[in-house]
Design a protein around this motif. Sequence first.
Motif, PDB file in Angstrom:
ATOM      1  N   CYS A   1      61.302   9.256 -60.566  1.00  0.00           N
ATOM      2  CA  CYS A   1      62.548   9.953 -60.263  1.00  0.00           C
ATOM      3  C   CYS A   1      62.467  11.399 -60.726  1.00  0.00           C
ATOM      4  CB  CYS A   1      63.739   9.270 -60.938  1.00  0.00           C
ATOM      5  SG  CYS A   1      64.070   7.591 -60.356  1.00  0.00           S
ATOM      6  N   ALA A   2      63.213  12.252 -60.039  1.00  0.00           N
ATOM      7  CA  ALA A   2      63.328  13.664 -60.393  1.00  0.00           C
ATOM      8  C   ALA A   2      64.803  13.973 -60.627  1.00  0.00           C
ATOM      9  CB  ALA A   2      62.767  14.546 -59.286  1.00  0.00           C
ATOM     10  N   PHE A   3      65.118  14.390 -61.841  1.00  0.00           N
ATOM     11  CA  PHE A   3      66.487  14.748 -62.214  1.00  0.00           C
ATOM     12  C   PHE A   3      66.600  16.273 -62.221  1.00  0.00           C
ATOM     13  CE2 PHE A   3      66.002  10.497 -63.625  1.00  0.00           C
ATOM     14  CZ  PHE A   3      67.271   9.932 -63.679  1.00  0.00           C
ATOM     15  N   GLN A   4      67.455  16.796 -61.361  1.00  0.00           N
ATOM     16  CA  GLN A   4      67.662  18.243 -61.285  1.00  0.00           C
ATOM     17  C   GLN A   4      68.817  18.664 -62.188  1.00  0.00           C
ATOM     18  OE1 GLN A   4      68.090  19.402 -57.204  1.00  0.00           O
ATOM     19  NE2 GLN A   4      66.161  18.460 -56.564  1.00  0.00           N
TER      20      GLN A   4
ATOM     21  N   ILE B   1      57.708  26.999 -69.401  1.00  0.00           N
ATOM     22  CA  ILE B   1      58.539  25.805 -69.410  1.00  0.00           C
ATOM     23  C   ILE B   1      59.593  25.916 -68.322  1.00  0.00           C
ATOM     24  CG2 ILE B   1      60.124  24.397 -70.769  1.00  0.00           C
ATOM     25  CD1 ILE B   1      58.721  25.350 -73.265  1.00  0.00           C
ATOM     26  N   ILE B   2      59.616  24.955 -67.440  1.00  0.00           N
ATOM     27  CA  ILE B   2      60.598  24.911 -66.368  1.00  0.00           C
ATOM     28  C   ILE B   2      61.476  23.694 -66.608  1.00  0.00           C
ATOM     29  CG2 ILE B   2      60.973  24.758 -63.882  1.00  0.00           C
ATOM     30  CD1 ILE B   2      58.222  25.994 -63.481  1.00  0.00           C
ATOM     31  N   THR B   3      62.713  23.926 -66.961  1.00  0.00           N
ATOM     32  CA  THR B   3      63.622  22.833 -67.287  1.00  0.00           C
ATOM     33  C   THR B   3      64.590  22.516 -66.165  1.00  0.00           C
ATOM     34  OG1 THR B   3      65.157  24.392 -68.319  1.00  0.00           O
ATOM     35  CG2 THR B   3      63.507  23.366 -69.741  1.00  0.00           C
ATOM     36  N   ALA B   4      64.392  23.088 -64.992  1.00  0.00           N
ATOM     37  CA  ALA B   4      65.312  22.836 -63.877  1.00  0.00           C
ATOM     38  C   ALA B   4      65.168  21.422 -63.349  1.00  0.00           C
ATOM     39  CB  ALA B   4      65.070  23.844 -62.760  1.00  0.00           C
ATOM     40  N   VAL B   5      63.972  20.860 -63.450  1.00  0.00           N
ATOM     41  CA  VAL B   5      63.703  19.520 -62.936  1.00  0.00           C
ATOM     42  C   VAL B   5      63.023  18.709 -64.029  1.00  0.00           C
ATOM     43  CG1 VAL B   5      62.549  18.159 -61.172  1.00  0.00           C
ATOM     44  CG2 VAL B   5      63.474  20.402 -60.587  1.00  0.00           C
ATOM     45  N   SER B   6      63.530  17.500 -64.254  1.00  0.00           N
ATOM     46  CA  SER B   6      62.922  16.579 -65.212  1.00  0.00           C
ATOM     47  C   SER B   6      62.337  15.409 -64.440  1.00  0.00           C
ATOM     48  CB  SER B   6      63.956  16.075 -66.224  1.00  0.00           C
ATOM     49  OG  SER B   6      64.483  17.151 -66.983  1.00  0.00           O
ATOM     50  N   MET B   7      61.086  15.104 -64.702  1.00  0.00           N
ATOM     51  CA  MET B   7      60.397  14.020 -64.009  1.00  0.00           C
ATOM     52  C   MET B   7      60.355  12.783 -64.897  1.00  0.00           C
ATOM     53  SD  MET B   7      59.704  15.398 -61.133  1.00  0.00           S
ATOM     54  CE  MET B   7      58.690  14.061 -60.497  1.00  0.00           C
ATOM     55  N   TYR B   8      60.657  11.650 -64.287  1.00  0.00           N
ATOM     56  CA  TYR B   8      60.603  10.363 -64.978  1.00  0.00           C
ATOM     57  C   TYR B   8      59.752   9.406 -64.156  1.00  0.00           C
ATOM     58  CZ  TYR B   8      64.506  11.929 -67.883  1.00  0.00           C
ATOM     59  OH  TYR B   8      65.301  12.625 -68.750  1.00  0.00           O
ATOM     60  N   GLN B   9      59.023   8.564 -64.857  1.00  0.00           N
ATOM     61  CA  GLN B   9      58.232   7.536 -64.189  1.00  0.00           C
ATOM     62  C   GLN B   9      58.468   6.200 -64.881  1.00  0.00           C
ATOM     63  OE1 GLN B   9      54.090   8.445 -63.784  1.00  0.00           O
ATOM     64  NE2 GLN B   9      54.440  10.347 -62.654  1.00  0.00           N
ATOM     65  N   GLY B  10      58.636   5.165 -64.059  1.00  0.00           N
ATOM     66  CA  GLY B  10      58.845   3.825 -64.569  1.00  0.00           C
ATOM     67  C   GLY B  10      57.823   2.860 -64.009  1.00  0.00           C
ATOM     68  N   LEU B  11      58.123   1.586 -64.126  1.00  0.00           N
ATOM     69  CA  LEU B  11      57.207   0.562 -63.621  1.00  0.00           C
ATOM     70  C   LEU B  11      57.318   0.377 -62.116  1.00  0.00           C
ATOM     71  CD1 LEU B  11      57.639  -2.172 -66.389  1.00  0.00           C
ATOM     72  CD2 LEU B  11      56.024  -0.278 -66.297  1.00  0.00           C
ATOM     73  N   TRP B  12      58.447   0.794 -61.529  1.00  0.00           N
ATOM     74  CA  TRP B  12      58.672   0.529 -60.117  1.00  0.00           C
ATOM     75  C   TRP B  12      58.893   1.787 -59.298  1.00  0.00           C
ATOM     76  CZ3 TRP B  12      57.642  -4.483 -59.841  1.00  0.00           C
ATOM     77  CH2 TRP B  12      57.900  -5.267 -60.972  1.00  0.00           C
ATOM     78  N   MET B  13      59.268   2.883 -59.919  1.00  0.00           N
ATOM     79  CA  MET B  13      59.593   4.091 -59.167  1.00  0.00           C
ATOM     80  C   MET B  13      59.435   5.314 -60.059  1.00  0.00           C
ATOM     81  SD  MET B  13      63.766   3.846 -59.064  1.00  0.00           S
ATOM     82  CE  MET B  13      63.731   2.153 -58.488  1.00  0.00           C
TER      83      MET B  13
ATOM     84  N   GLN C   1      71.648  16.219 -59.333  1.00  0.00           N
ATOM     85  CA  GLN C   1      71.092  15.411 -58.257  1.00  0.00           C
ATOM     86  C   GLN C   1      69.892  14.610 -58.757  1.00  0.00           C
ATOM     87  OE1 GLN C   1      70.199  18.108 -55.066  1.00  0.00           O
ATOM     88  NE2 GLN C   1      72.345  18.401 -54.488  1.00  0.00           N
ATOM     89  N   ILE C   2      69.770  13.392 -58.252  1.00  0.00           N
ATOM     90  CA  ILE C   2      68.684  12.492 -58.635  1.00  0.00           C
ATOM     91  C   ILE C   2      67.965  12.051 -57.374  1.00  0.00           C
ATOM     92  CG2 ILE C   2      68.062  10.345 -59.785  1.00  0.00           C
ATOM     93  CD1 ILE C   2      70.650  10.537 -61.358  1.00  0.00           C
ATOM     94  N   GLN C   3      66.660  12.181 -57.368  1.00  0.00           N
ATOM     95  CA  GLN C   3      65.837  11.724 -56.248  1.00  0.00           C
ATOM     96  C   GLN C   3      64.788  10.755 -56.791  1.00  0.00           C
ATOM     97  OE1 GLN C   3      64.245  15.246 -54.408  1.00  0.00           O
ATOM     98  NE2 GLN C   3      66.182  15.785 -53.403  1.00  0.00           N
ATOM     99  N   CYS C   4      64.798   9.542 -56.270  1.00  0.00           N
ATOM    100  CA  CYS C   4      63.867   8.508 -56.727  1.00  0.00           C
ATOM    101  C   CYS C   4      63.029   8.021 -55.551  1.00  0.00           C
ATOM    102  CB  CYS C   4      64.615   7.324 -57.352  1.00  0.00           C
ATOM    103  SG  CYS C   4      65.509   7.735 -58.866  1.00  0.00           S
ATOM    104  N   LYS C   5      61.817   7.661 -55.854  1.00  0.00           N
ATOM    105  CA  LYS C   5      60.900   7.156 -54.843  1.00  0.00           C
ATOM    106  C   LYS C   5      60.194   5.930 -55.390  1.00  0.00           C
ATOM    107  CE  LYS C   5      56.870   8.300 -52.034  1.00  0.00           C
ATOM    108  NZ  LYS C   5      55.814   9.305 -51.727  1.00  0.00           N
TER     109      LYS C   5
END
Length: 210
Positions: free
Chosen positions: A54-57, A40-52, A61-65
Motif C-alpha cells: 500500500c501507498a499512503f499519501q 527524504i520524501i515524506t509525501a508518500v509512505s510505502m507499506y508492505q504486508g503478507l498479501w498486498m 489517499q490510500i492505494q493498495c495492490k
Amino acid sequence: MANSGLQILGFALALLGLIGLIIGTILPQWKMSAYVGDNIITAVSMYQGLWMSCAFQSTGQIQCKVYDSILQLDSALQATRALMIVGIIVTVAGLGVATMGMKCTNCGGDDKNKKSRIAMTGGIVLLIGSLCATIACSWYANNIIKEFYNPFAPVNSKYEFGSAIFIAWAGAFLDIIGGGMLAASCPKGKPKAKYPIASTRPPSSSKEYV
C-alpha cells in the motif's frame, strides 16, 4: 487439579491472541518505508504486508495492490504466510480442544481427570500454534533487519518494522501465556488408599485357667 478460574483466564488470553494473529496477518503494515538518508520524501509512505502493498499519501489517499502471483514472491514471504496460516488454524483447534476440557463446560464427560487431560492437550496445541506464529514473525523481522543494514541496498528501498508485525507478536505472546495456563491442567495422581496396619500380636485368650 487446576483452578477453573485459571483455565478461564488462559482461554480468554488465548482467544485475544488468536484475534491478534488474525488482525496482524491481514494488515498490510508488516514493514514500512524508512526515512533515512539526505533526500527524504515524506509525501508518500510505502507499506508492505503478507498479501498486498500500500501507498499512503500525505493527502489521506490510500492505494493498495494485491500481489498478483505467489510464484513471484520470495521464499521468505511465502514461508511467513504459511506459518501464520498454520499458526491460526492450530490455535483455533487448540481453543476447541480446550473448551471440551474446561471445568466450566459440560463437554468431555463428567470425569474430572479426563477433562483436565483434554484441557492440557488443548494448551499444548495452543503452544504449538503460537510457536509457528512466533517463528514467522521473527523470520520476517530478521529479513527486514538484514535488508536495512545491507550497504548495497538503495536508501529509498529500506524498510523498518510496521505495526502489524507487533500485533502478530503480541498475539503469539498471549497464546503462549494462555496455552501455558491451560497446559497446567495436568491432573495429579490419585492418592493411594491407606489401610490400617494389621497387628502381628497373637490374640489374647479370654479363658482363665484354674
